[in-house]
Scaffold this active site. Sequence first.
Site, short mmCIF file in Angstrom:
data_model
loop_
_atom_site.label_atom_id
_atom_site.label_comp_id
_atom_site.label_asym_id
_atom_site.label_seq_id
_atom_site.Cartn_x
_atom_site.Cartn_y
_atom_site.Cartn_z
N ASP A 1 -1.49 4.88 -6.11
CA ASP A 1 -0.03 4.43 -5.90
C ASP A 1 0.86 5.72 -6.26
O ASP A 1 1.78 6.23 -5.93
CB ASP A 1 0.48 3.23 -6.59
CG ASP A 1 0.05 2.00 -5.59
OD1 ASP A 1 -1.13 1.89 -5.96
OD2 ASP A 1 0.66 1.78 -5.11
N GLY B 1 0.82 -1.10 0.22
CA GLY B 1 -0.06 -0.01 0.08
C GLY B 1 0.85 1.40 0.05
O GLY B 1 1.69 1.32 0.94
N LYS C 1 -3.84 0.01 -8.22
CA LYS C 1 -3.64 -1.57 -8.07
C LYS C 1 -4.37 -2.30 -9.74
O LYS C 1 -5.32 -1.61 -10.13
CB LYS C 1 -4.57 -2.32 -7.05
CG LYS C 1 -4.63 -3.79 -7.16
CD LYS C 1 -3.32 -4.51 -7.31
CE LYS C 1 -2.35 -4.10 -6.29
NZ LYS C 1 -0.89 -4.88 -6.82
N ARG D 1 10.35 -1.17 -4.79
CA ARG D 1 9.07 -1.07 -5.52
C ARG D 1 9.16 0.16 -6.18
O ARG D 1 9.50 1.13 -5.88
CB ARG D 1 7.81 -1.21 -4.87
CG ARG D 1 7.92 -2.70 -4.17
CD ARG D 1 6.41 -3.02 -3.59
NE ARG D 1 5.59 -3.47 -4.62
CZ ARG D 1 4.22 -3.42 -4.30
NH1 ARG D 1 3.47 -3.25 -3.31
NH2 ARG D 1 3.29 -3.85 -5.59
O1 MRU Z 1 0.58 -3.84 -4.67
P1 MRU Z 1 0.06 -3.34 -3.42
O2 MRU Z 1 -0.94 -3.95 -2.79
O3 MRU Z 1 0.99 -2.39 -2.89
O4 MRU Z 1 -1.03 -2.07 -3.98
C1 MRU Z 1 -1.63 -1.33 -3.49
C2 MRU Z 1 -2.69 -0.45 -4.00
O5 MRU Z 1 -2.63 -0.49 -5.29
C3 MRU Z 1 -3.48 0.30 -3.21
O6 MRU Z 1 -4.68 0.28 -3.60
C4 MRU Z 1 -2.88 1.62 -3.30
O7 MRU Z 1 -1.80 1.57 -2.87
C5 MRU Z 1 -3.46 2.78 -2.40
S1 MRU Z 1 -3.03 2.34 -0.87
C6 MRU Z 1 -3.55 3.36 0.13
#
Ligand code: MRU
Length: 321
Positions: free
Chosen positions: A220, A53, A231, A86
């Site tokens: 993100d 996240g 996501k 990442r």
């Molecule tokens: O791959 P992830 O689980 O880190 O992806 C997270 C997301 O896409 C969330 O929806 C995004 O970070 C918003 S978190 C507040």
Amino acid sequence: MQELEPDRIVRLEEAGPRVVLLDQRRLPDEEVDLVCTNVAEVAEAIRTLAVRGAPAIGIAAAYGLALAALRGDDLAEAERVLAASRPTAVNLFWALDQMRADPTSERARALHREEVDRCRRMSAHAAELFTPGTRALTHCNAGGLATGGYGSAVGALRAAFERGLLASVLVDETRPLLQGARLTAWELETVGIPHAVIADSAAASMMARGDVDLIVTGADRIAANGDTANKIGTYSLAVLAQHHGIPLYIVAPSSTVDLATATGADIPIEEREGAEISTRFAARNPAFDVTPAALIAAIVTEVGVHRPPYAESLAPARTFA
Ligand code: MRU
């Protein structure tokens, strides 16, 4: 069950020293801490989604840099290792930038507190977008686990529910790693919000049946023109939402707004190992997609509700450019 406190999600302990985080890969079945005693371990925890996240990744990286400082490590190298964990969530680079001049435990804890405070403020703004009886749909996990506390999209759902404006939530399971089915459903259960998990591919027919009033997700990275990486599957929802005349709202702190990135085409999209999709066959695994600004009804930050044209309205949310 009690809501998770921010320092249960991720914290720095001077004794050790060590970064301790709740291993999100094991939830909801087991609440297990993962202990990181050096920066390489923190970076590995981010890379393998033990902590995930966008805002939570940034907070974990801030604690990672403070850990490196406590250990007397080379801070430039520590920053390089964390930054390589990442690529898509800009909060990672924002947090490292914030920590550079003052890589202390106190600064990292303040950054964590400030992110949770931003979540509360933007969630209050986002609640204004709900009307009594709203049936929402959300994707992935943008709750307290993803932000270090309270949540962004899930924070908006919580604020709307507290105001008596939210009836229920459809939770996309969120293929391939099920952040929705494992984490968002768990968080909604904890705070008592009525919800139902659906297969991602059920969203279209739920919209067609008139079961969805709005869609709310986190982000993100938000480019200067409002194009938003989130996501994988968010873009599909946005196209479906437009077809069905349903608003899609993005809720994210200003640490996710990247005015140095002009458009979504400039956002680096992480492609993860195919084994997360199939261990038997060749697989492609893009972890994020970009939703064009034209498909987003509003972007909500702690500053307020930003409406198109985003090139103008996002300017007050500028923190990293
Ligand atoms: O791959 P992830 O689980 O880190 O992806 C997270 C997301 O896409 C969330 O929806 C995004 O970070 C918003 S978190 C507040």
